[in-house]
Enzyme design. Structure first.
Site, PDB file in Angstrom:
ATOM      1  N   ASP A   1       0.557  -1.135   0.041  1.00  0.00           N
ATOM      2  CA  ASP A   1       0.101  -0.018   0.017  1.00  0.00           C
ATOM      3  C   ASP A   1       0.761   1.194  -0.037  1.00  0.00           C
ATOM      4  O   ASP A   1       1.903   1.366   0.699  1.00  0.00           O
ATOM      5  CB  ASP A   1      -0.860   0.056   1.256  1.00  0.00           C
ATOM      6  CG  ASP A   1      -1.970   1.130   1.193  1.00  0.00           C
ATOM      7  OD1 ASP A   1      -3.002   0.787   0.627  1.00  0.00           O
ATOM      8  OD2 ASP A   1      -1.792   2.357   1.797  1.00  0.00           O
ATOM      9  N   ILE A   2       0.593   2.208  -0.876  1.00  0.00           N
ATOM     10  CA  ILE A   2       1.441   3.446  -0.903  1.00  0.00           C
ATOM     11  C   ILE A   2       1.169   4.146   0.262  1.00  0.00           C
ATOM     12  O   ILE A   2      -0.116   4.583   0.685  1.00  0.00           O
ATOM     13  CB  ILE A   2       0.985   4.266  -2.208  1.00  0.00           C
ATOM     14  CG1 ILE A   2       1.423   3.495  -3.382  1.00  0.00           C
ATOM     15  CG2 ILE A   2       1.806   5.521  -2.230  1.00  0.00           C
ATOM     16  CD1 ILE A   2       0.916   3.995  -4.820  1.00  0.00           C
TER      17      ILE A   2
ATOM     18  N   GLU B   1      -4.877   2.268  -4.139  1.00  0.00           N
ATOM     19  CA  GLU B   1      -3.200   2.243  -4.186  1.00  0.00           C
ATOM     20  C   GLU B   1      -2.517   1.029  -3.548  1.00  0.00           C
ATOM     21  O   GLU B   1      -1.495   1.035  -3.058  1.00  0.00           O
ATOM     22  CB  GLU B   1      -2.892   3.399  -3.241  1.00  0.00           C
ATOM     23  CG  GLU B   1      -3.103   3.530  -1.840  1.00  0.00           C
ATOM     24  CD  GLU B   1      -4.604   4.171  -1.476  1.00  0.00           C
ATOM     25  OE1 GLU B   1      -4.747   4.432  -0.345  1.00  0.00           O
ATOM     26  OE2 GLU B   1      -5.439   4.011  -2.453  1.00  0.00           O
TER      27      GLU B   1
END
Length: 572
Positions: free
Chosen positions: A302-303, A345
């Site tokens: 996950d960003i 994301e």
């Protein structure tokens, strides 16, 4: 392309001229056979139209010479004022392409012939672009074919008389012309060999034998077509053209099918597999790995703070970050690793034949590469990563719950880190781990959120004290205070869930009771000096606070939103 017209009727020649020019042909007129020879342009004259007295034409030696010049003469159309079926048949026996009666001249039918000739010319252009291999033990056949191809400017042809020499070559040709009966190897052996090396090539079998059984066999094992010897070059070219047209049609269909497949299975922004197709592939891969008793692992990424990227730079820049990160993943993973966009994301990776240890190393490498990567015009981008290996007794839900839990732990304990199988590292770099309180934790109930925030603050303080040997007394007192706060929080939370009529209230209460029992037992072991403070902290983070919130509390968060919506409806 040129249309050469032999005629003595000037008025009718204008009609042919107009038709020719409207359909992309240049027009030349000849009024004698000698002028035909003078104006004939090898390679450019695509059609000869003879509009003369038919008896004269059939008996004129010069005309017969023109018609008999197989390798030079283009297709011929005859236009005549005579109606005679016998003469018509004779013309076709001589190789005439088309026969028209002048009084009933059909312009649209004539145009169709022009279109056919243009198509054949286009086919020759196609043939010039492909690589051809000819295998025949007859020097005469090879010589004839070489003359024919050279005359049409088809130069990318390799000629083989020996099957052994041919079999030593790479089978990377697009068209193979193979003799059926050869020394050492027969045509069907050669066809099978080609098909093993090149599934997409065109193969035309050449044979002097009309053996239906062997021809059917060769077609069934991979030949696309066959042609009989001696080769009639017009028919030969037509068969090649037919194969090539079919080849390009199939390739076009294949490309379109690939495009449709990509649309159905790929994420349009990143071109990675979409979530639905990734799940489908995983189902198949899980079965294969389990059957082969091979280890395999998943990575979920996950960003960090991606919302701020969109807020600060705009959604176009946010899309750029997602595309660029997908590119980084492709460049730093094996071809056998399957990458998907899990949503928003989040990205996920299935790693074939990989333990959690090797997958964690890969995940750490990816994390470092992304941290150092330059995203043009964007601040530094980091990612949080969870890793989990398939374990005995797992199913898809159990594995992904552990994977999700690992990712949550990574995000909630500082971000820009890798957590494997939900096992925390209490030191990040040379600093103690800290838990970030934020929107992620918020349930929608102020009392529960206040309790969670307080517990997290106490945990962070306890983790810090674990690394200071001079703070043991303070640490002991904090631990007692924390244990009491856990009991009080669980009681308050249960009352709230009961008031909201939470359907899993009893199960949740049982989980609380089990956690309290384990926590008290843990504290006893600690007080008896059987447990290091850092291990106490790790358990409290993974099981009692963060782990419990992620695994259990998240399940009731929606009841507060739902209740608030109901109140809004009643008020309105």
């Amino acid at each position: 392309m040129q249309l050469l017209h032999l005629d003595s009727d000037k008025l009718f020649s204008e009609k042919i001229k107009n038709i020719a020019q409207k359909n992309g042909f240049t027009y030349k007129r000849a009024i004698s056979t000698n002028e035909v020879f003078e104006k004939f342009d090898t390679g450019k004259t695509g059609l000869l139209v003879i509009d003369e007295d038919i008896d004269w034409m059939l008996n004129n030696e010069s005309v017969r010479v023109i018609i008999s010049r197989d390798f030079i003469c283009p297709p011929i159309i005859v236009i005549t004022s005579k109606k005679d079926l016998r003469i018509k048949k004779k013309c076709f026996n001589m190789g005439i392409m088309g026969y028209f009666e002048k009084e009933l001249f059909n312009s649209s039918r004539f145009v169709k012939y022009l279109k056919t000739i243009q198509k054949e010319t286009g086919n020759i252009d196609l043939i010039r672009k492909i690589h051809i291999a000819v295998l025949d033990d007859s020097q005469f056949t090879l010589r004839i074919m070489r003359v024919f191809f050279d005359m049409h400017g088809i130069n990318n042809v390799a000629y083989y008389q020996s099957p052994s020499e041919f079999l030593q070559q790479k089978m990377d040709y697009e068209l193979f012309l193979i003799d059926l009966v050869l020394p050492e190897h027969d045509g069907d052996d050669i066809i099978e060999y080609i098909r093993e090396k090149n599934q997409d090539a065109m193969i035309i079998l050449m044979t002097a034998y009309t053996n239906e059984n062997i021809l059917a066999h060769c077609l069934s094992i991979g030949a696309n077509d066959f042609i009989l010897k001696p080769l009639e070059m017009k028919i030969f070219m037509a068969r090649i053209s037919s194969c090539i047209n079919h080849y390009y049609l199939q390739r076009e269909i294949s490309i379109k099918n690939d495009q449709l497949f990509d649309m159905a299975t790929r994420d349009s922004l990143t071109t990675l597999y979409n979530r639905a197709y990734f799940a489908k592939i995983c189902e198949k891969k899980v079965k294969e790995n389990l059957a082969a008793d091979l280890p395999f692992s998943f990575i979920l990424m996950d960003i960090d703070h991606f919302k701020t990227v969109n807020d600060q730079y705009g959604h176009l820049k946010g899309d750029y970050v997602l595309r660029e990160l997908a590119k980084v993943l492709k460049e730093n993973l094996r071809n056998s690793d399957i990458i998907g966009r899990w949503g928003g994301e989040e990205f996920t990776i299935l790693m074939d034949n990989a333990t959690v240890e090797s997958s964690t190393e890969v995940a750490e490498k990816i994390r470092e590469v992304i941290e150092k990567h330059c995203f043009n015009g964007i601040r530094q981008i980091t990612v949080s990563i969870g890793v989990a290996q398939w374990q005995k007794g797992d199913d898809r839900e159990i594995l992904f719950r552990r994977l999700d839990h690992s990712l949550y732990l990574a995000k909630l304990t500082g971000r820009n880190k890798v957590v494997s199988n939900a096992e925390l590292h209490m030191i990040q770099g040379d600093k103690p781990m800290t838990i970030e309180w934020g929107l992620f934790f918020k349930s929608g109930n102020d009392k529960i959120d206040a309790d969670h925030s307080k517990l997290i603050g106490m945990l962070n303080k306890f983790i810090y004290l674990c690394f200071d040997k001079n703070k043991k007394k303070e640490m002991d007192n904090l631990l007692i205070e924390f244990a009491q706060e856990i009991v009080d929080h669980f009681d308050r939370e249960e009352e709230i869930l009961k008031d909201y009529k939470y359907q899993n209230y009893k199960d949740h209460k049982n989980v609380h009771a089990e956690l309290v029992t384990k926590t008290l037992k843990l504290l006893k072991n600690y007080n008896d000096n059987n447990l290091e403070p850092i291990n106490v902290a790790k358990y409290l983070v993974q099981e009692v606070v963060i782990g419990h919130i992620v695994r259990h509390d998240f399940n009731f968060y929606n009841i507060f939103t739902h209740h608030e919506n109901e109140n809004m409806i009643v008020k309105s």
